[in-house]
Scaffold this motif. Structure first.
Motif, PDB file in Angstrom:
ATOM      1  N   GLU A  81    -101.457  70.053  99.894  1.00 53.31           N
ATOM      2  CA  GLU A  81    -102.626  68.512  99.496  1.00 53.31           C
ATOM      3  C   GLU A  81    -103.948  69.294  98.528  1.00 53.31           C
ATOM      4  O   GLU A  81    -104.012  70.952  98.817  1.00 53.31           O
ATOM      5  N   CYS A  93    -105.244  64.281  96.819  1.00 56.07           N
ATOM      6  CA  CYS A  93    -104.051  63.577  96.802  1.00 56.07           C
ATOM      7  C   CYS A  93    -102.471  64.697  97.386  1.00 56.07           C
ATOM      8  O   CYS A  93    -103.061  65.475  98.040  1.00 56.07           O
ATOM      9  N   THR A  96     -95.400  65.153  99.143  1.00 60.62           N
ATOM     10  CA  THR A  96     -94.404  65.336 100.580  1.00 60.62           C
ATOM     11  C   THR A  96     -93.229  65.771  99.849  1.00 60.62           C
ATOM     12  O   THR A  96     -92.686  65.155  98.363  1.00 60.62           O
ATOM     13  N   ARG A 105     -93.066  63.459  95.964  1.00 59.63           N
ATOM     14  CA  ARG A 105     -93.763  61.990  96.265  1.00 59.63           C
ATOM     15  C   ARG A 105     -94.971  62.485  95.500  1.00 59.63           C
ATOM     16  O   ARG A 105     -95.496  63.103  97.296  1.00 59.63           O
ATOM     17  N   THR A 107     -99.472  61.119  96.756  1.00 61.43           N
ATOM     18  CA  THR A 107     -99.874  60.205  96.834  1.00 61.43           C
ATOM     19  C   THR A 107    -101.203  60.266  97.621  1.00 61.43           C
ATOM     20  O   THR A 107    -101.965  61.445  97.033  1.00 61.43           O
ATOM     21  N   ASP A 108    -102.287  59.091  97.281  1.00 66.05           N
ATOM     22  CA  ASP A 108    -103.675  58.873  97.348  1.00 66.05           C
ATOM     23  C   ASP A 108    -103.587  59.299  98.436  1.00 66.05           C
ATOM     24  O   ASP A 108    -103.406  59.798  99.885  1.00 66.05           O
ATOM     25  N   GLN A 110    -105.550  57.471 100.210  1.00 63.87           N
ATOM     26  CA  GLN A 110    -104.371  56.264 101.415  1.00 63.87           C
ATOM     27  C   GLN A 110    -103.237  55.661 101.308  1.00 63.87           C
ATOM     28  O   GLN A 110    -102.616  55.144 101.960  1.00 63.87           O
ATOM     29  N   GLY A 111    -102.615  57.006 101.327  1.00 68.27           N
ATOM     30  CA  GLY A 111    -100.972  56.592 101.535  1.00 68.27           C
ATOM     31  C   GLY A 111    -100.013  56.121 100.189  1.00 68.27           C
ATOM     32  O   GLY A 111     -99.334  56.242  99.975  1.00 68.27           O
ATOM     33  N   GLU A 112    -100.972  55.417  99.272  1.00 70.12           N
ATOM     34  CA  GLU A 112    -100.219  54.664  97.790  1.00 70.12           C
ATOM     35  C   GLU A 112     -99.760  55.956  97.115  1.00 70.12           C
ATOM     36  O   GLU A 112    -100.519  56.572  96.977  1.00 70.12           O
ATOM     37  N   GLU A 113     -98.619  55.178  96.960  1.00 68.41           N
ATOM     38  CA  GLU A 113     -97.560  56.523  96.187  1.00 68.41           C
ATOM     39  C   GLU A 113     -98.185  55.967  94.773  1.00 68.41           C
ATOM     40  O   GLU A 113     -98.722  54.835  94.066  1.00 68.41           O
ATOM     41  N   LEU A 114     -98.603  57.834  94.176  1.00 67.12           N
ATOM     42  CA  LEU A 114     -99.113  57.513  93.073  1.00 67.12           C
ATOM     43  C   LEU A 114     -97.750  58.101  92.016  1.00 67.12           C
ATOM     44  O   LEU A 114     -98.666  57.571  90.465  1.00 67.12           O
ATOM     45  N   GLN A 135     -94.421  58.115  86.963  1.00 69.12           N
ATOM     46  CA  GLN A 135     -95.535  57.305  86.847  1.00 69.12           C
ATOM     47  C   GLN A 135     -94.944  55.756  86.850  1.00 69.12           C
ATOM     48  O   GLN A 135     -94.823  55.312  86.072  1.00 69.12           O
TER      49      GLN A 135
END
Length: 242
Positions: A81, A93, A96, A105, A107-108, A110-114, A135
């Protein structure tokens, strides 16, 4: 008058704020706050994404994002993290691992994949570095040698033919094993990786996306493409320096 030989107080190096609008031009990952010189000892701090900054003619590496890791069960690769250094409660971010740690993976908060950060031993002879990025909405971001053009399948085929020519009488099975030699051999990988590495995205207007170099004995990364999410660049550097 000060006491003769008394050391000058070290300056306070404040964290660099994250504003989400692009990020730093240069950064490093590690605990080095100041590199050692013949006149000064090295200073260290928390493991972090750090940004070069000058203070009284001396270069320091100010923290921008603090790096923490969590050990996973059954000896699986750790997850990571990154939190803002200025406000440590704010998640920047998360990284994982999936499929045994060969892919992460990102993620930001909010759990949205970057995007994804991959590590591959395939076509080792055609790439400068085994870590590469994906990306959404852009081409794969890979550090290939200049002669490595075309799709991954085409590159692998050319690399195999090149190896066969060089190997001469080596059997095809032996050649295949050379081509698929794993990147986990860190000593060999370090010998084959140049001091300067360039990640590019084929077909993009801004082809040079990220470069790796050295500054004051520290490995530094420079994002170039305006569209690159800096958090993905941070993730690649964190994994490479783990």
């Amino acid at each position: 008058m000060g006491i003769l030989g008394r050391k000058k107080d070290e300056p306070t190096i404040d964290p660099v704020p994250w504003d989400g609008s692009g990020g730093p031009d240069w950064f490093t990952v590690g605990d080095v706050l100041r590199s050692a010189t013949f006149r000064r000892k090295a200073l260290t701090g928390e493991r972090a994404v750090r940004v070069p900054t000058m203070r009284d003619g001396v270069r320091y590496f100010a923290p921008a994002a603090l790096v923490s890791s969590a050990d996973r069960a059954d000896s699986e690769p750790p997850s990571y993290e990154l939190h803002e250094a200025e406000q440590s409660g704010n998640l920047l971010c998360a990284l994982t691992p999936v499929k045994g740690g060969a892919r992460y993976r990102v993620t930001d908060a909010q759990g949205e994949e970057l995007g994804l950060v991959h590590r591959t031993p395939a076509a080792k002879r055609t790439i400068q570095h085994s870590w590469w990025l994906q990306q959404p909405g852009h081409s794969d971001i890979v550090a290939r040698y200049h002669w490595a053009r075309g799709s991954a399948k085409e590159i692998a085929a050319r690399g195999k033919e090149r190896a066969k020519r060089e190997a001469g009488e080596l059997a095809g099975s032996v050649v295949d094993s050379i081509l698929s030699f794993g990147a986990e051999d860190d000593e060999r990988a370090s010998l084959r990786t140049p001091n300067h590495v360039t990640w590019r995205a084929e077909g993009e207007e801004e082809r040079v996306v990220l470069t790796l170099g050295h500054l004051d004995g520290v490995t530094v990364y420079q994002p170039h493409a305006s569209w690159l999410d800096r958090r993905l660049a941070f993730a690649l550097a964190v994994l490479r320096e783990a």
